[in-house]
Scaffold this motif. Structure first.
Motif, mmCIF file in Angstrom:
data_model
loop_
_atom_site.group_PDB
_atom_site.id
_atom_site.type_symbol
_atom_site.label_atom_id
_atom_site.label_comp_id
_atom_site.label_asym_id
_atom_site.label_seq_id
_atom_site.Cartn_x
_atom_site.Cartn_y
_atom_site.Cartn_z
ATOM 1 N N ARG A 198 12.060 -10.971 6.847
ATOM 2 C CA ARG A 198 10.910 -10.384 7.534
ATOM 3 C C ARG A 198 10.213 -9.409 6.605
ATOM 4 N NH1 ARG A 198 11.536 -5.009 9.221
ATOM 5 N NH2 ARG A 198 13.667 -4.243 9.496
ATOM 6 N N TYR A 199 9.023 -9.030 6.993
ATOM 7 C CA TYR A 199 8.307 -7.952 6.327
ATOM 8 C C TYR A 199 8.683 -6.617 6.986
ATOM 9 C CZ TYR A 199 5.303 -11.649 4.394
ATOM 10 O OH TYR A 199 4.819 -12.760 3.745
ATOM 11 N N PRO A 200 8.512 -5.492 6.270
ATOM 12 C CA PRO A 200 8.835 -4.179 6.843
ATOM 13 C C PRO A 200 7.732 -3.684 7.770
ATOM 14 C CG PRO A 200 8.047 -3.897 4.612
ATOM 15 C CD PRO A 200 8.132 -5.394 4.836
ATOM 16 N N SER A 201 7.441 -4.458 8.793
ATOM 17 C CA SER A 201 6.263 -4.210 9.624
ATOM 18 C C SER A 201 6.445 -3.074 10.612
ATOM 19 C CB SER A 201 5.888 -5.483 10.389
ATOM 20 O OG SER A 201 6.957 -5.900 11.214
ATOM 21 N N TYR A 202 7.705 -2.701 10.890
ATOM 22 C CA TYR A 202 7.917 -1.607 11.848
ATOM 23 C C TYR A 202 8.838 -0.545 11.255
ATOM 24 C CZ TYR A 202 11.995 -4.618 12.938
ATOM 25 O OH TYR A 202 13.118 -5.409 12.853
ATOM 26 N N ASN A 203 8.727 -0.340 9.957
ATOM 27 C CA ASN A 203 9.613 0.571 9.254
ATOM 28 C C ASN A 203 8.981 1.942 9.038
ATOM 29 O OD1 ASN A 203 10.653 -2.158 8.948
ATOM 30 N ND2 ASN A 203 12.101 -1.308 7.529
ATOM 31 N N GLN A 204 9.759 2.844 8.467
ATOM 32 C CA GLN A 204 9.398 4.255 8.492
ATOM 33 C C GLN A 204 8.277 4.651 7.532
ATOM 34 O OE1 GLN A 204 13.020 6.549 8.059
ATOM 35 N NE2 GLN A 204 13.466 6.396 10.240
ATOM 36 N N HIS A 205 7.885 3.788 6.632
ATOM 37 C CA HIS A 205 6.797 4.164 5.719
ATOM 38 C C HIS A 205 5.453 4.214 6.438
ATOM 39 C CE1 HIS A 205 6.763 -0.193 5.807
ATOM 40 N NE2 HIS A 205 5.588 -0.228 5.213
ATOM 41 N N ASP A 206 5.368 3.555 7.607
ATOM 42 C CA ASP A 206 4.138 3.575 8.396
ATOM 43 C C ASP A 206 4.316 4.440 9.638
ATOM 44 O OD1 ASP A 206 2.458 1.922 6.822
ATOM 45 O OD2 ASP A 206 3.448 0.128 7.591
ATOM 46 N N GLU A 207 3.197 4.773 10.270
ATOM 47 C CA GLU A 207 3.221 5.610 11.467
ATOM 48 C C GLU A 207 2.800 4.803 12.690
ATOM 49 O OE1 GLU A 207 0.828 9.053 10.897
ATOM 50 O OE2 GLU A 207 2.001 9.805 9.193
ATOM 51 N N ARG B 158 2.905 -3.398 18.030
ATOM 52 C CA ARG B 158 2.687 -4.662 17.322
ATOM 53 C C ARG B 158 3.187 -4.595 15.893
ATOM 54 N NH1 ARG B 158 -1.228 -4.216 13.462
ATOM 55 N NH2 ARG B 158 -2.936 -2.741 13.814
ATOM 56 N N GLY B 159 3.464 -3.396 15.361
ATOM 57 C CA GLY B 159 3.815 -3.252 13.955
ATOM 58 C C GLY B 159 2.571 -3.278 13.078
ATOM 59 N N ALA B 160 2.799 -3.318 11.764
ATOM 60 C CA ALA B 160 1.689 -3.271 10.812
ATOM 61 C C ALA B 160 1.815 -4.399 9.799
ATOM 62 C CB ALA B 160 1.663 -1.929 10.080
ATOM 63 N N LEU B 161 0.699 -5.015 9.471
ATOM 64 C CA LEU B 161 0.677 -6.039 8.427
ATOM 65 C C LEU B 161 1.050 -5.428 7.077
ATOM 66 C CD1 LEU B 161 -2.632 -7.826 9.474
ATOM 67 C CD2 LEU B 161 -0.321 -8.771 9.693
ATOM 68 N N GLN B 162 1.692 -6.227 6.233
ATOM 69 C CA GLN B 162 2.216 -5.731 4.963
ATOM 70 C C GLN B 162 1.689 -6.543 3.779
ATOM 71 O OE1 GLN B 162 4.405 -2.942 4.976
ATOM 72 N NE2 GLN B 162 3.844 -2.884 7.148
ATOM 73 N N ALA B 163 0.442 -6.951 3.853
ATOM 74 C CA ALA B 163 -0.105 -7.896 2.882
ATOM 75 C C ALA B 163 -1.230 -7.289 2.043
ATOM 76 C CB ALA B 163 -0.626 -9.134 3.610
ATOM 77 N N TYR B 164 -1.147 -5.999 1.712
ATOM 78 C CA TYR B 164 -2.263 -5.318 1.082
ATOM 79 C C TYR B 164 -1.992 -4.902 -0.363
ATOM 80 C CZ TYR B 164 -4.351 -5.317 5.699
ATOM 81 O OH TYR B 164 -4.890 -5.724 6.902
ATOM 82 N N SER B 165 -0.869 -5.280 -0.916
ATOM 83 C CA SER B 165 -0.606 -4.983 -2.319
ATOM 84 C C SER B 165 -1.501 -5.854 -3.202
ATOM 85 C CB SER B 165 0.862 -5.254 -2.663
ATOM 86 O OG SER B 165 1.118 -6.655 -2.669
ATOM 87 N N PRO B 166 -1.782 -5.420 -4.432
ATOM 88 C CA PRO B 166 -2.597 -6.256 -5.324
ATOM 89 C C PRO B 166 -2.025 -7.654 -5.528
ATOM 90 C CG PRO B 166 -2.458 -4.032 -6.196
ATOM 91 C CD PRO B 166 -1.528 -4.087 -5.016
ATOM 92 N N LEU B 167 -0.692 -7.773 -5.627
ATOM 93 C CA LEU B 167 -0.090 -9.092 -5.794
ATOM 94 C C LEU B 167 -0.296 -9.956 -4.562
ATOM 95 C CD1 LEU B 167 3.332 -8.335 -7.558
ATOM 96 C CD2 LEU B 167 1.225 -9.221 -8.588
ATOM 97 N N GLU C 115 -1.153 -2.202 5.970
ATOM 98 C CA GLU C 115 -2.535 -2.008 6.414
ATOM 99 C C GLU C 115 -2.913 -0.536 6.450
ATOM 100 O OE1 GLU C 115 -2.482 -1.984 11.196
ATOM 101 O OE2 GLU C 115 -1.658 -3.818 10.336
ATOM 102 N N GLN C 116 -1.912 0.362 6.542
ATOM 103 C CA GLN C 116 -2.169 1.797 6.526
ATOM 104 C C GLN C 116 -2.271 2.355 5.106
ATOM 105 O OE1 GLN C 116 0.671 3.906 8.978
ATOM 106 N NE2 GLN C 116 0.350 2.584 10.748
ATOM 107 N N GLY C 117 -2.023 1.500 4.113
ATOM 108 C CA GLY C 117 -2.078 1.925 2.724
ATOM 109 C C GLY C 117 -0.774 2.470 2.190
#
Length: 479
Positions: free
Chosen positions: A208-217, A224-233, A154-156
């Motif tokens: 799981r999805y990488p919802s609380y991993n280091q690529h996001d802030e 709550r973590g971040a949603l990971q459903a924003y790729s074109p696929l 969700e953060q891009g």
């Protein structure tokens, strides 16, 4: 809106209830007791560097009854140099040392990155050739590009820790090639010693999805973590699934109360903060449909990869079950601002079902019942669940129901007929008496059938060694 109070009441009653109401808990009891399927394993270090110390640890745990050693077989280490060029020299040495001590092997086909997560003291990135190999590929009309295989949040931001499930069909041959190479290297040598093959299905080897991993802030524990459903696929798959579910854009608009002008306007939440703060994920049809799709996509990814590995192993390692790991995402569960949100962003639960109900596994039914999708197949599939050593802490900032969650999973796995094994989430948990008391409660009450301890060094001396030896003596039919 989800009733946080009822969550607490359900959890509080879980440990004591024996005569359950229709939708009450069904404590399986100590099913591991003298059960031939009971297993007591340890995890090897992410990478062995002190071979003498590792050998001494193996001798210690073998002496008090540990069965097998779980070893990460890092994709990036074995096939990192070039596509279809495999270097097994490290694993030749590790496997030989483990089996020389009379211990069996539980390898993990680790299709994920090492490094960047809690407790990681080693880094192994995914093969560097993987991303450029598929950058020029067009899949479902989408030009993948250099990040096309990766989750987008969700953060891009993009995560390179594992390949997103929406790209499974692009990279299936990579998983198949690696598994077949593993089988060719060790299928004859360790035909009887490999007792379980665990399969990495996401970051940290977990489904799981990488919802609380280091690529996001700002998404780490206990957020709550971040949603990971924003790729074109991912977005394309969401659109396709919603059209399939409702039949037309007009029907979607009626169900969601929207006025979308085209299919291209269907997508993940534009404002994820508002999606959670407004409890849309619980209270709106769009929110429940989105979360159902997000959770379902994760489970379908798990099924695809597990079938790929099962098919690639063929008839080798005839005694080996297949394992997958589900993390105990125990925080933010009772947070009044967004209850159960961290479990949503990791993809583990649905919100279209009653999250207070034991009959739905408190939202975990599809993740648990993934194991049953392989009934009648050539391998038994076993689920592993973490956080067995942890306590509940249902207040700010954790808002955690870790121990309650262990009971929910045990109850539902028993209802679903799923073989369930457990792990500790953090190494420190097996250094304390309280941590072991919680592990014992999980086995005495909630039907866990095996334990894998993170890691061998934490149970080769002191409290960890003493309590693990006592635990094994209680449950093992051979001790």
């Amino acid at each position: 809106m989800l009733a946080v109070l009822s969550l607490l009441l359900a959890g509080a009653g879980a440990g004591a209830a024996q005569a359950a109401p229709a939708d009450g808990p069904v404590p399986p009891g100590p099913v591991a007791l003298d059960n031939p399927k009971f297993s007591a394993n340890v995890m090897a270090p992410l990478q062995v560097t002190d071979w003498a110390a590792f050998e001494a640890e193996l001798e210690t745990v073998a002496a008090y009854g540990v069965d097998a050693v779980s070893v990460d077989v890092w994709w990036g280490d074995v096939e990192g140099a070039a596509d279809n060029r495999f270097d097994w020299s490290y694993y030749d040495r590790v496997f030989d040392l483990i089996t020389s001590k009379g211990l069996d092997l539980a390898p993990i086909l680790s299709f994920h990155q090492a490094g960047g997560n809690v407790g990681d003291d080693y880094t192994s990135l995914l093969p560097s050739w993987l991303w450029p190999k598929y950058a020029g590929v067009s899949y479902h009309g989408i030009q993948l590009g250099p990040t096309g295989l990766q989750h987008q949040s969700e953060q891009g931001n993009y995560s390179a820790e594992s390949v997103q499930g929406w790209a499974d069909q692009v990279v299936t041959d990579e998983y198949r090639d690696f598994t077949e190479a593993f089988e060719q290297q060790y299928g004859d040598v360790y035909a009887d010693e490999v007792v379980e093959v665990n399969v990495s299905l996401g970051p940290s080897g977990e489904l799981r999805y990488p919802s609380y991993n280091q690529h996001d802030e700002g998404t780490g524990y206990p957020s709550r973590g971040a949603l990971q459903a924003y790729s074109p696929l991912a977005v394309q798959d969401l659109r396709s699934q919603m059209l399939h579910q409702y039949g037309s854009l007009e029907a979607i608009n009626r169900a969601w109360g929207t006025d979308l002008a085209s299919v291209q306007e269907i997508g993940p939440p534009v404002d994820a903060d508002a999606f959670f703060a407004g409890l849309d994920y619980l209270d709106t049809q769009y929110g429940r449909d989105f979360v159902d799709w997000y959770n379902g996509s994760l489970v379908e990814h798990g099924e695809r990869v597990l079938w790929t590995v099962i098919g690639s192993l063929g008839e080798d390692f005839p005694e080996a079950d297949i394992g997958y790991k589900v993390p105990g995402i125990h925080w933010s569960m009772t947070n009044p601002a967004h209850p159960r949100a961290a479990e949503v962003t990791t993809g583990l639960i649905q919100t279209s079902v009653d999250l207070d109900s034991w009959a739905t596994g408190h939202g975990y039914q599809r993740v648990v019942e993934l194991a049953n999708r392989f009934d009648g197949g050539p391998r038994e599939v076993v689920m592993h669940f973490t956080a067995l050593e942890m306590d509940d802490d249902p207040v700010e900032p954790a808002y955690s129901l870790a121990q309650t969650l262990v009971g929910w999973i045990g109850d539902y796995a028993y209802r679903a007929g799923v073989e369930l094994k457990g792990e500790n989430a953090l190494a420190g948990g097996v250094a304390s008496e309280e941590g072991w008391d919680n592990i014992n409660e999980a086995f005495e009450t909630w039907g866990y059938l095996g334990l894998t301890v993170l890691r061998i060094g934490d149970v080769s001396s002191g409290t960890g060694a003493r309590r693990y030896a006592e635990f094994i003596a209680t449950y093992s039919p051979d001790i």
